[in-house]
Structures are given as C-alpha cells and as structure tokens.
Write a protein that holds these residues in place. Structure first.
Motif, PDB file in Angstrom:
ATOM      1  N   ALA A   1       0.808  -1.220   0.000  1.00  0.00           N
ATOM      2  CA  ALA A   1       0.000   0.000   0.000  1.00  0.00           C
ATOM      3  C   ALA A   1       0.842   1.270   0.000  1.00  0.00           C
ATOM      4  O   ALA A   1       0.367   2.339  -0.351  1.00  0.00           O
ATOM      5  N   SER A   2       2.126   1.149   0.363  1.00  0.00           N
ATOM      6  CA  SER A   2       2.940   2.349   0.521  1.00  0.00           C
ATOM      7  C   SER A   2       3.378   2.935  -0.813  1.00  0.00           C
ATOM      8  O   SER A   2       3.647   4.125  -0.915  1.00  0.00           O
ATOM      9  N   GLY A   3       3.490   2.092  -1.841  1.00  0.00           N
ATOM     10  CA  GLY A   3       3.989   2.568  -3.125  1.00  0.00           C
ATOM     11  C   GLY A   3       5.499   2.623  -3.184  1.00  0.00           C
ATOM     12  O   GLY A   3       6.075   2.925  -4.224  1.00  0.00           O
ATOM     13  N   GLN A   4       6.168   2.332  -2.068  1.00  0.00           N
ATOM     14  CA  GLN A   4       7.635   2.423  -2.044  1.00  0.00           C
ATOM     15  C   GLN A   4       8.259   1.310  -2.865  1.00  0.00           C
ATOM     16  O   GLN A   4       9.123   1.537  -3.686  1.00  0.00           O
ATOM     17  N   GLY A   5       7.792   0.099  -2.672  1.00  0.00           N
ATOM     18  CA  GLY A   5       8.165  -1.015  -3.537  1.00  0.00           C
ATOM     19  C   GLY A   5       9.614  -1.442  -3.485  1.00  0.00           C
ATOM     20  O   GLY A   5      10.411  -1.023  -2.646  1.00  0.00           O
ATOM     21  N   ILE A   6       9.958  -2.316  -4.428  1.00  0.00           N
ATOM     22  CA  ILE A   6      11.283  -2.938  -4.498  1.00  0.00           C
ATOM     23  C   ILE A   6      12.326  -1.920  -4.936  1.00  0.00           C
ATOM     24  O   ILE A   6      12.122  -1.159  -5.886  1.00  0.00           O
ATOM     25  N   GLN A   7      13.456  -1.915  -4.264  1.00  0.00           N
ATOM     26  CA  GLN A   7      14.554  -1.018  -4.603  1.00  0.00           C
ATOM     27  C   GLN A   7      15.471  -1.722  -5.603  1.00  0.00           C
ATOM     28  O   GLN A   7      16.316  -2.541  -5.239  1.00  0.00           O
ATOM     29  N   VAL A   8      15.308  -1.386  -6.863  1.00  0.00           N
ATOM     30  CA  VAL A   8      16.010  -2.077  -7.938  1.00  0.00           C
ATOM     31  C   VAL A   8      17.514  -1.831  -7.867  1.00  0.00           C
ATOM     32  O   VAL A   8      18.323  -2.750  -8.053  1.00  0.00           O
ATOM     33  N   GLY A   9      17.906  -0.600  -7.594  1.00  0.00           N
ATOM     34  CA  GLY A   9      19.331  -0.275  -7.535  1.00  0.00           C
ATOM     35  C   GLY A   9      20.060  -1.055  -6.462  1.00  0.00           C
ATOM     36  O   GLY A   9      21.162  -1.597  -6.695  1.00  0.00           O
ATOM     37  N   LEU A  10      19.478  -1.117  -5.265  1.00  0.00           N
ATOM     38  CA  LEU A  10      20.072  -1.873  -4.165  1.00  0.00           C
ATOM     39  C   LEU A  10      20.184  -3.352  -4.541  1.00  0.00           C
ATOM     40  O   LEU A  10      21.209  -3.992  -4.306  1.00  0.00           O
ATOM     41  N   THR A  11      19.137  -3.882  -5.147  1.00  0.00           N
ATOM     42  CA  THR A  11      19.132  -5.284  -5.550  1.00  0.00           C
ATOM     43  C   THR A  11      20.250  -5.573  -6.536  1.00  0.00           C
ATOM     44  O   THR A  11      21.006  -6.551  -6.391  1.00  0.00           O
ATOM     45  N   GLY A  12      20.377  -4.733  -7.548  1.00  0.00           N
ATOM     46  CA  GLY A  12      21.425  -4.918  -8.551  1.00  0.00           C
ATOM     47  C   GLY A  12      22.817  -4.839  -7.959  1.00  0.00           C
ATOM     48  O   GLY A  12      23.712  -5.606  -8.341  1.00  0.00           O
ATOM     49  N   GLU A  13      23.012  -3.921  -7.016  1.00  0.00           N
ATOM     50  CA  GLU A  13      24.317  -3.765  -6.370  1.00  0.00           C
ATOM     51  C   GLU A  13      24.698  -5.034  -5.610  1.00  0.00           C
ATOM     52  O   GLU A  13      25.835  -5.517  -5.699  1.00  0.00           O
ATOM     53  N   ILE A  14      23.754  -5.590  -4.872  1.00  0.00           N
ATOM     54  CA  ILE A  14      24.025  -6.807  -4.107  1.00  0.00           C
ATOM     55  C   ILE A  14      24.272  -7.982  -5.048  1.00  0.00           C
ATOM     56  O   ILE A  14      25.221  -8.763  -4.864  1.00  0.00           O
ATOM     57  N   HIS A  15      23.459  -8.118  -6.074  1.00  0.00           N
ATOM     58  CA  HIS A  15      23.637  -9.232  -7.019  1.00  0.00           C
ATOM     59  C   HIS A  15      24.988  -9.152  -7.726  1.00  0.00           C
ATOM     60  O   HIS A  15      25.631 -10.185  -7.977  1.00  0.00           O
ATOM     61  N   LYS A  16      25.421  -7.950  -8.050  1.00  0.00           N
ATOM     62  CA  LYS A  16      26.726  -7.786  -8.706  1.00  0.00           C
ATOM     63  C   LYS A  16      27.852  -8.265  -7.795  1.00  0.00           C
ATOM     64  O   LYS A  16      28.792  -8.942  -8.238  1.00  0.00           O
ATOM     65  N   ALA A  17      27.749  -7.966  -6.511  1.00  0.00           N
ATOM     66  CA  ALA A  17      28.772  -8.398  -5.554  1.00  0.00           C
ATOM     67  C   ALA A  17      28.800  -9.916  -5.401  1.00  0.00           C
ATOM     68  O   ALA A  17      29.848 -10.504  -5.113  1.00  0.00           O
ATOM     69  N   LEU A  18      27.645 -10.550  -5.604  1.00  0.00           N
ATOM     70  CA  LEU A  18      27.549 -11.999  -5.428  1.00  0.00           C
ATOM     71  C   LEU A  18      27.778 -12.776  -6.719  1.00  0.00           C
ATOM     72  O   LEU A  18      27.784 -14.013  -6.698  1.00  0.00           O
ATOM     73  N   ALA A  19      27.994 -12.093  -7.832  1.00  0.00           N
ATOM     74  CA  ALA A  19      28.116 -12.749  -9.135  1.00  0.00           C
ATOM     75  C   ALA A  19      29.181 -13.852  -9.173  1.00  0.00           C
ATOM     76  O   ALA A  19      28.945 -14.912  -9.765  1.00  0.00           O
ATOM     77  N   PRO A  20      30.352 -13.669  -8.546  1.00  0.00           N
ATOM     78  CA  PRO A  20      31.359 -14.739  -8.603  1.00  0.00           C
ATOM     79  C   PRO A  20      30.898 -16.045  -7.971  1.00  0.00           C
ATOM     80  O   PRO A  20      31.475 -17.106  -8.233  1.00  0.00           O
ATOM     81  N   TYR A  21      29.856 -15.988  -7.148  1.00  0.00           N
ATOM     82  CA  TYR A  21      29.380 -17.172  -6.431  1.00  0.00           C
ATOM     83  C   TYR A  21      28.175 -17.815  -7.120  1.00  0.00           C
ATOM     84  O   TYR A  21      27.595 -18.766  -6.605  1.00  0.00           O
ATOM     85  N   GLY A  22      27.799 -17.273  -8.297  1.00  0.00           N
ATOM     86  CA  GLY A  22      26.720 -17.859  -9.080  1.00  0.00           C
ATOM     87  C   GLY A  22      25.341 -17.691  -8.489  1.00  0.00           C
ATOM     88  O   GLY A  22      24.425 -18.451  -8.819  1.00  0.00           O
TER      89      GLY A  22
END
Length: 426
Positions: A222-243
């Motif tokens: 209901a808040s409209g704030q929703g998923i933070q795409v930038g934060l998600t991408g940053e974390i996934h990039k850091a974890l990329a070497p681990y598949g």
C-alpha cells in the motif's frame, strides 16, 4: 511433444528420484528448481513466476499460463501457509501430488519445480523439527527449498543453513535469505548478503537463489515504495562470482515497469507472486500492480461475473467479518472455502482458473520475459544427461576462514540494521 522420443527421454532423466518414485507413470516434467534457475540465466534478463499455490484454482491457472507461454515455472507454498499450522488447503506434503495430477490432466509439458518457500527457522530450537520435517517434504515431492533463517542474527542464520544442508538433496534447488521481508525497514546490504553466500560457499554449498529485504513486503503493498532495484542490482553484482541468482519476494504490488527493471538490471530469476493470484481467482478488481482495489469503505471490490459467484463472495465476506478478518487476513479464507469453491458449477470453476491464467500469462510474456524458457530448461537437462545440474560454481572461499568460531567473530563485525521485531510471515 508429450509423445515424442525427446520428451520421453526428458521424463526418464530429468525427473528427480523422489518424483519418479512417487509418480512412476506420470507424463509431467517435474524438475529440480536448479533447472528453472538455469533456464532464466541462460535466456538472460528473464525471471519466471514462483506462483504461490494457495488453492488448486491458482495452480491450474498457473500451469495453463506456463504451457501457453512455453515457460518454465515454479509452484510453491510457504511453511507458514502450508506447513503444520496451515491456512491453505495446499500443503508442503500434497502440493507435488496436486501439481502432478493437474499436469497430466491438462497435458502440461513445460518444466515445473515444486518449491517449499520460507521454510522458517526463527530460533535454534526450530532446528530439531526441521531435521525431521525437511526430509518428509522431499519424500512428498518437493524439488526445491528456501531455508529461511533470516529471523535470526547473521551468524546463526549462516550456521543454520550449513547445518541443515545435509538434509536437502544435493540435486534440489536451494534458496537462502538474508533480512526479513519488512518493506523499507531493515534493508539488506552487500556486506550481510556476502557474509551469508561466502560462508555457504566455504562449506561447499552453492545457493541457487538469495532472497533479500530490498523494500518489498508480503501481502498487500500500500505504501507505493516497492522494491529497490538499484540496491538489488548492487548486491547481485557483488555476489556474481558465487553464481547466486535473486529470488524476489513480495512481487505483488509492484508496477510492471519496476518488475521489467528488475529483469534488466538485476540477476533475479525467480519472482514470488501470492496475494495477487488469490485475489484474481476470486474475481476481485486488481490494478496493474496486482493489488486488489478497495471501495470508499475500504472493502474489496468484486467484479460482476468474474471469479466466484456473487453469492459465494458474500459467504466469504460474511465468514471473514464473523472472524474479524480484514485486508491481508482474507488469505485465511483459502482453507475453509476450498471445498465450497470446488463445489461450484463447472463454468464458475473454469472462469476462476482462466482469470489466473490470463494474469500470469501476461506477466510471464510481457513483464518477466520468460516466454520459451521451457525449451532452454529442457535443453539443459538433455545436455547434463541428468536431473542433477550440479552447482553453478565450485568452492572459492577457504573453509579454514569460515569455522564456527570465525563465523561468529565475522558476524560481530557486520554493521547491519535488521529493522523492528515482529511477525513478518505471510
């Protein structure tokens, strides 16, 4: 396709041993969650739906949509929804049987994984039951699991995941979680996500997915704030070497454009959708976000001639009112009303499923870019010659750096905000 030599080969080699034992004569291609993840990674900028099967109507609609889109798909139920204290008729122990039956009835030939979502470990004492219950759900046909000890501190979360891993078949899809799903509070960080994934890697565990607290919530957004795409991408990039791929929880309530951005800008391959599918099947009015639209009195709006009958909807509303249930509590209607809904006329049952099918098909094809991913998943099984695709990466971290003592010491150095205490299950 179901009668072709290639499909017969897929059934022979692609179905995990628990599925072959349970359903020896089945024509349903029930596979490990690893197959679904790999298909999306190979396609690129794609994720599939993990459709939350709170009812058989949702499951039927989801499977029909996946077949129509030629998309690999996941059917799941969370422990809080379908565990020992279930509020849904679909459980961790009957979900595979339901899916297999529907697949055979409807001639579904796309790869389907059966996922136990949010298998919650909230305290160390929960480990005792988990060591008994996790094998039992795999005995019942689960092919993928989310071991969710995110309610505990980082060191205990990691240690619980390590200890329980021996109870999860090596071929099964594996999801882990850092940070409870709390919306904008207690957001996950690169540091706490890396701590969990690196620690698992050191112990020879390659998680297929990680779920984050990246701004999503369970239930009605209901808040409209929703998923933070930038934060998600940053974390996934850091974890990329681990598949590590991303598992996006709380997808309902986020706009199609935001979800398309998740596909483009993150490594997410699994998007959980629950509340929206429930509401759609009942015939409630929903917006593009999958949120049920409320009237001026804050009540759900039923679309005339859609979903359940108007008479049935009034029974459901009255039942909820008598229980004092509002908003997100309507999820508890699934268990007491499944048989009543199954007893409706055929055309009513079919329109419930058709509404779910239409909603999911649009998501798979137009938003998640999952169309034709089924062929990729099948090709990966044939390439491997097995139901077991193995880990995406081998061990990188030195186990000597990740002993229990060092895990506790490392966790003490993490600077993370877990957000407020409370019950954030859905």
């Amino acid at each position: 396709m179901s009668n072709s030599a290639e499909y017969t080969k897929l059934l022979e080699i692609g179905r995990p041993p628990n599925i072959k034992k349970l359903f020896p004569n089945s024509k349903a291609l029930i596979v490990s969650g690893k197959v679904i993840d790999r298909a999306m990674r190979i396609k690129g900028a794609a994720m599939t739906m993990a459709a939350n099967g709170r009812s058989t109507f949702v499951i039927r609609g989801a499977l029909l949509a996946a077949q129509r889109a030629n998309s690999a798909i996941i059917i799941e139920i969370a422990r809080s929804e379908g565990g020992a204290n279930a509020y849904c008729p679909v459980s961790l122990w009957n979900m595979a049987t339901i899916v297999d039956s529907i697949c055979n009835e409807l001639h579904i030939t796309v790869p389907v994984a059966i996922h136990a979502d949010h298998y919650g470990i909230k305290q160390e004492s929960d480990m005792i039951m988990a060591k008994v219950e996790i094998p039992s759900i795999f005995d019942a046909g689960i092919t993928s699991i989310a071991v969710d000890a995110s309610h505990m501190l980082d060191d205990k979360n990691l240690l619980a995941n390590i200890e329980l891993n021996s109870y999860v078949p090596s071929w099964a899809g594996l999801e882990t979680e850092v940070g409870e799903i709390k919306g904008e509070q207690g957001l996950s960080t690169v540091d706490d996500a890396s701590f969990l994934i690196k620690g698992l890697n050191a112990h020879g565990i390659c998680a297929d997915w990680i779920a984050l607290n990246n701004g999503s919530i369970h239930g009605l957004e209901a808040s409209g704030q929703g998923i933070q795409v930038g934060l998600t991408g940053e974390i996934h990039k850091a974890l990329a070497p681990y598949g590590t791929s991303g598992a996006q929880h709380g997808t309902s309530g986020n706009s199609s454009e935001r979800l398309r951005a998740i596909c483009r800008e993150t490594a997410t391959t699994k998007a959980n959708v629950a509340t929206a599918l429930q509401m759609v099947s009942w015939g409630l009015e929903v917006n593009d976000y999958g949120n049920a639209i409320l009237d001026e009195n804050g009540n759900f709006k039923k679309v005339q001639g859609e979903g359940v009958t108007e008479e049935m909807w009034q029974q459901m509303v009255k039942y909820a009112d008598d229980k004092g249930w509002k908003g997100g509590d309507y999820k508890k209607l699934n268990l007491p009303f499944e048989n009543r809904l199954s007893g409706q006329a055929k055309d009513i049952r079919e329109r419930m499923c058709a509404r779910v099918e239409a909603f999911i098909y649009t998501m798979l094809v137009d938003v998640f870019s999952a169309g034709d991913s089924a062929d990729i998943g099948k090709a990966e099984i044939l390439k491997a010659g097995s139901h077991d695709l193995g880990p995406k990466v081998e061990r990188i971290e030195d186990p000597a750096d990740w002993t229990k003592e060092k895990i506790i010491a490392r966790a003490a150095e993490l600077d993370t905000d877990k957000g407020p205490e409370g019950d954030f299950d859905d």
